[in-house]
Design an enzyme around this catalytic site. Structure first.
Site, mmCIF file in Angstrom:
data_model
loop_
_atom_site.group_PDB
_atom_site.id
_atom_site.type_symbol
_atom_site.label_atom_id
_atom_site.label_comp_id
_atom_site.label_asym_id
_atom_site.label_seq_id
_atom_site.Cartn_x
_atom_site.Cartn_y
_atom_site.Cartn_z
ATOM 1 N N ASP A 92 0.503 -1.331 -0.269
ATOM 2 C CA ASP A 92 -0.169 -0.061 -0.126
ATOM 3 C C ASP A 92 0.702 1.349 -0.199
ATOM 4 O O ASP A 92 0.592 2.018 -0.919
ATOM 5 C CB ASP A 92 -1.030 0.178 1.232
ATOM 6 C CG ASP A 92 -1.846 -1.517 1.287
ATOM 7 O OD1 ASP A 92 -1.702 -1.846 1.964
ATOM 8 O OD2 ASP A 92 -2.433 -1.332 0.692
ATOM 9 N N HIS B 63 15.724 -0.048 11.301
ATOM 10 C CA HIS B 63 16.851 0.556 12.352
ATOM 11 C C HIS B 63 16.448 1.205 13.693
ATOM 12 O O HIS B 63 15.862 2.047 12.904
ATOM 13 C CB HIS B 63 18.279 0.759 11.188
ATOM 14 C CG HIS B 63 18.624 0.097 10.710
ATOM 15 N ND1 HIS B 63 19.475 -0.931 11.230
ATOM 16 C CD2 HIS B 63 18.675 0.075 9.142
ATOM 17 C CE1 HIS B 63 20.174 -1.989 9.921
ATOM 18 N NE2 HIS B 63 19.961 -1.523 8.678
ATOM 19 N N CYS C 270 16.288 -3.212 16.278
ATOM 20 C CA CYS C 270 17.398 -2.907 17.366
ATOM 21 C C CYS C 270 17.528 -1.724 19.012
ATOM 22 O O CYS C 270 16.462 -1.175 18.840
ATOM 23 C CB CYS C 270 18.997 -1.871 17.388
ATOM 24 S SG CYS C 270 20.087 -2.387 16.283
ATOM 25 N N SER D 101 19.684 -6.315 17.978
ATOM 26 C CA SER D 101 18.838 -7.535 17.175
ATOM 27 C C SER D 101 19.243 -8.287 16.243
ATOM 28 O O SER D 101 20.110 -6.772 15.457
ATOM 29 C CB SER D 101 17.321 -7.232 16.741
ATOM 30 O OG SER D 101 16.490 -6.551 18.030
#
Lengths: 435, 363
Positions: free
Chosen positions: B91, B135, B177, B203
């Site tokens: 979308d 991020h 993260c 992460s």
């Protein structure tokens, strides 16, 4: 002399009334050259509206005028246009009367010096005659009332006009010799915009001259008079500030007015020198540079007082010019005030070196201000550097104008006492050089 | 049957929405797009239709010139699972994925020209799943490498949604993260949040594919998806199992969750309450009389004073009160003392400078 003055006043009032009714009024009141954060009419209205809503007008850094202005406009807000026209007229009349008296003083002094043989023998063409000095007061009033800067300031309803009126009355009171009134008007002027405190020195020198008290550091009467005048000034300032406290029952106005003037937080572009510098200054250095810039206004007082202690009115003129160039939020209204006093020194014309170029610079810069503003803000094809360049050039033009007049004045004084055709030791023609 | 009927009303939502956001662009952030598309696939498989999914992908990996296998986005190494395809409806694509658009989607403050597929048309009976990946840092999530959304903004957006009754319950999953910092500031009721790592932790990504040359998935999402593969529309698996997904041994970071704003016990919240669109249809030949006071499902007493209010619809200020809220126009007058003082001073100055003898001319 009253009739021509009345005619001039009528013409000026007509011009202003016509402009008030036209669509240009809104355009002019938006111009940053005319309305600074200190003096904009929009902000006065906003402050009064805040007051009606029950909030202190000084909350929110919108309104930076003094409580006395609040009081003045609380009752006169519907007649604002009339008020500003009247203030302009009052300024012009005050300047007219002041310069009339001043001319008499100048002429008397000149006569005294001629009789005392202080002048050299060949300076006949430099002596001023009553004939040439007859129209100077009218020219001063004319210069003030019909100056486009003043007209724009009045149409924009900038409170700078009120400040000019107070300063004009201060000049009138000083020339008339009333230390009491002069101190009161100076206190009012300082109360409104802080910088006129530097006019204390020229006023003091003039009053001392009038009282025939010589300016010697060891003289007791000198110190006595200085203390008297200083005490009058400080007491009236304190009284006015305390009175303002009672208007809103708070000391809010002190950081809002004086803190604002001194610390320059608002960096809207204007015709001054502060905004651009501080827009790109690191926080770390801004305090230091604010101090440096502010000292610049007050710095010239003492040297000028030393040099011009025999000529306090010229000193006052130069000081007024320095205030309007170096103050933190100048507008063209401030420029108009000292330009109105230029005819008083029109006899210096023959000694002015750059007058043509400087008047061109000033006129062209004034015309370029709106052009480059438009290019920067609306067209987007210029940036702040362009506008700042014009600001810089305008201020340089003003500074050069003042220094030109200063040098011309000193030259004339030198020629008066040493003769017009200077000769070196060996008889060849000498040139006078400003060191 | 009474019990069954009451169980029917256990979860108070009637429709499901999903807002899946990938906020990073550039080829090396392939894994974020793969994350989002994998969640998209699972959510679609479990029943939420495209009309109820707002998919925002900040970059086009499938048709990226650096993609050695064009028109594919793989989520498992060795190119086992292609999560792209011609039934993926994106979308908000590419530069349309901005903080402003995201917040507008959430709060519903969208210009009238926005097509339906770009709107979150949820109501007060919608359960919304919001999945964000990209991020992030402590308190912010980076969008498109040029702007950030902060946890405070997000919390305020959710509060706006709550006040406009745009959700019944909300599940917020974030895989970045220091993801836990993004749910720290939530203050609206009925929000459950999961994050892939705590504040101060990063992460990590799962596996690189040497054929494509980038990491294909993030660990947390990979294990969440493995978990979701077991779920089918009739699963009774609850949220507590989701909280156990990806322990530190597998994920290296410590996933976190937040349930204090949520009214129900996570034990009683089905995965399909958020990830699927399970229609509550039960066919029965018997007649069931519904007790008009179905208050037993509200067995949990309201934990905070907000709870009594939000369960009712449209508790707003009475209009009459709003109309009379204009501030009274009190006119300000300068105090009498001031006027007296000022004019006394002015008169004193006048007479001092012009002499007392003028007084008798006036009076």
């Amino acid at each position: 002399m009253a009739a021509p003055l009345v005619l001039v006043v009528l013409a000026a009032v007509t011009v202003r009334a016509a402009l008030f009714r036209s669509s240009l009024a809104a355009f002019i009141s938006e111009r940053v050259e005319v309305a600074s954060p200190l003096s904009a009419w929009k902000r006065v209205v906003e402050g009064l509206a805040l007051l009606d809503l029950g909030v202190s007008p000084y909350s929110g850094a919108v309104f930076h005028e003094t409580p006395l202005i609040i009081y003045l406009f609380h009752f006169l807000i519907e007649y604002a246009e009339l008020v500003f026209m009247i203030t302009d007229v009052l300024t012009a009349v005050a300047l007219y009367l002041a310069i009339q008296d001043f001319n008499k003083v100048v002429f008397k002094k000149q006569k005294l010096l001629i009789e005392l043989d202080k002048y050299a023998s060949d300076v006949a063409e430099l002596i001023r005659t009553p004939m040439e000095m007859h129209y100077i007061p009218l020219k001063v009033a004319l210069f003030y009332l019909l100056n486009p800067y003043t007209v724009m300031s009045c149409v924009a309803k900038s409170t700078c006009s009120i400040n000019n009126t107070v300063i004009a009355f201060f000049i009138l009171a000083t020339i008339k010799g009333s230390a009491f009134l002069s101190a009161i008007f100076l206190a009012l002027a300082t109360y409104q915009s802080l910088y006129p405190v530097t006019l204390f020195a020229p006023a003091l020198l003039y009053l001392l001259q009038r009282q025939f008290i010589p300016v010697k550091l060891k003289s007791k009467s000198f110190w006595l008079y200085t203390l008297q005048y200083g005490a009058l000034y400080l007491c009236s300032l304190v009284v006015i500030i305390c009175l303002s406290f009672f208007l809103l029952n708070s000391w809010d106005f002190i950081p809002s007015v004086y803190g604002f003037i001194l610390s320059v937080p608002d960096l809207t572009p204007n015709i001054g020198l502060f905004w651009y510098f501080f827009a790109e200054m690191f926080e770390h250095f801004s305090l230091f540079f604010v101090c440096v810039f502010q000292i610049n206004v007050f710095f010239y007082t003492i040297p000028l007082a030393v040099k011009l202690k025999e000529h306090p009115m010229f000193f006052m003129f130069v000081q007024l010019a320095i205030i309007s160039i170096f103050k933190s939020y100048p507008t063209v209204g401030d420029v108009a005030l000292y330009m109105a006093l230029l005819p008083v020194w029109s006899h210096l014309y023959r000694f002015l070196q750059n007058i043509f170029m400087l008047s061109c610079v000033l006129v062209v810069c004034s015309l370029l201000f709106p052009v480059l503003w438009h290019l920067w803000i609306y067209a987007g094809s210029a940036n702040s550097n362009f506008y700042y360049a014009i600001t810089l050039t305008f201020n340089i033009g003003q500074i050069l104008l003042i220094s030109d007049y200063f040098y011309a004045f000193l030259r004339r004084e030198y020629y008066l006492t040493h003769g017009l055709y200077l000769q070196k030791q060996d008889g060849t023609e000498a040139m006078l050089v400003l060191k | 049957f009474q019990d069954q009927a009451e169980q029917f009303f256990r979860s108070s939502h009637t429709n499901n929405w999903a807002v899946l956001v990938c906020t990073s662009r550039f080829w090396f952030n392939y894994r974020h797009v793969a994350n989002t598309l994998s969640v998209y696939r699972s959510v679609k498989r479990l029943g939420i239709p495209d009309s109820h999914i707002v998919l925002m992908l900040a970059d086009d990996m499938a048709c990226n010139p650096r993609n050695p296998k064009p028109a594919t986005v793989f989520s498992h190494k060795n190119m086992e699972l292609n999560v792209y395809g011609d039934d993926v409806e994106v979308d908000y694509r590419s530069y349309e994925v901005t903080v402003e658009n995201f917040l507008r989607v959430l709060t519903g403050r969208i210009p009238p020209s926005t097509p339906r597929s770009k709107r979150l048309l949820s109501d007060d009976r919608s359960n919304i799943l919001i999945y964000m990946t990209g991020h992030g840092g402590n308190g912010f999530l980076k969008f498109q490498d040029s702007e950030e959304i902060t946890n405070v903004e997000l919390a305020d957006a959710f509060e706006q949604m709550w006040q406009k009754r745009r959700y019944n319950e909300l599940l917020f999953i974030i895989d970045t993260c220091q993801g836990a910092s993004m749910y720290e500031r939530f203050y609206s009721p009925n929000i459950m949040a999961l994050a892939s790592s705590q504040v101060g932790e990063d992460s990590l990504s799962h596996q690189p594919d040497l054929g494509i040359g980038v990491h294909l998935m993030d660990r947390y999402t990979f294990y969440v998806l493995e978990f979701l593969e077991e779920i089918h529309p009739a699963s009774q698996t609850n949220m507590n199992d989701l909280f156990q997904v990806c322990p530190k041994s597998l994920c290296v970071s410590t996933p976190g969750h937040r349930t204090d704003l949520f009214q129900r016990d996570p034990q009683n919240v089905l995965i399909t309450d958020f990830f699927g669109s399970v229609r509550k249809v039960e066919i029965t030949a018997e007649t069931i009389s519904l007790d008009p006071n179905l208050t037993t499902f509200e067995s949990k007493p309201p934990k905070e004073e907000l709870a009594a209010e939000p369960l009712k619809y449209a508790e707003q200020l009475p209009v009459a009160q709003i109309i009379h809220q204009k501030p009274k126009q009190k006119d300000w007058h300068p105090p009498g003392g001031f006027i007296l003082g000022l004019w006394a001073l002015i008169i004193m100055v006048f007479f001092k400078s012009y002499g007392i003898k003028h007084m008798k001319h006036i009076f």
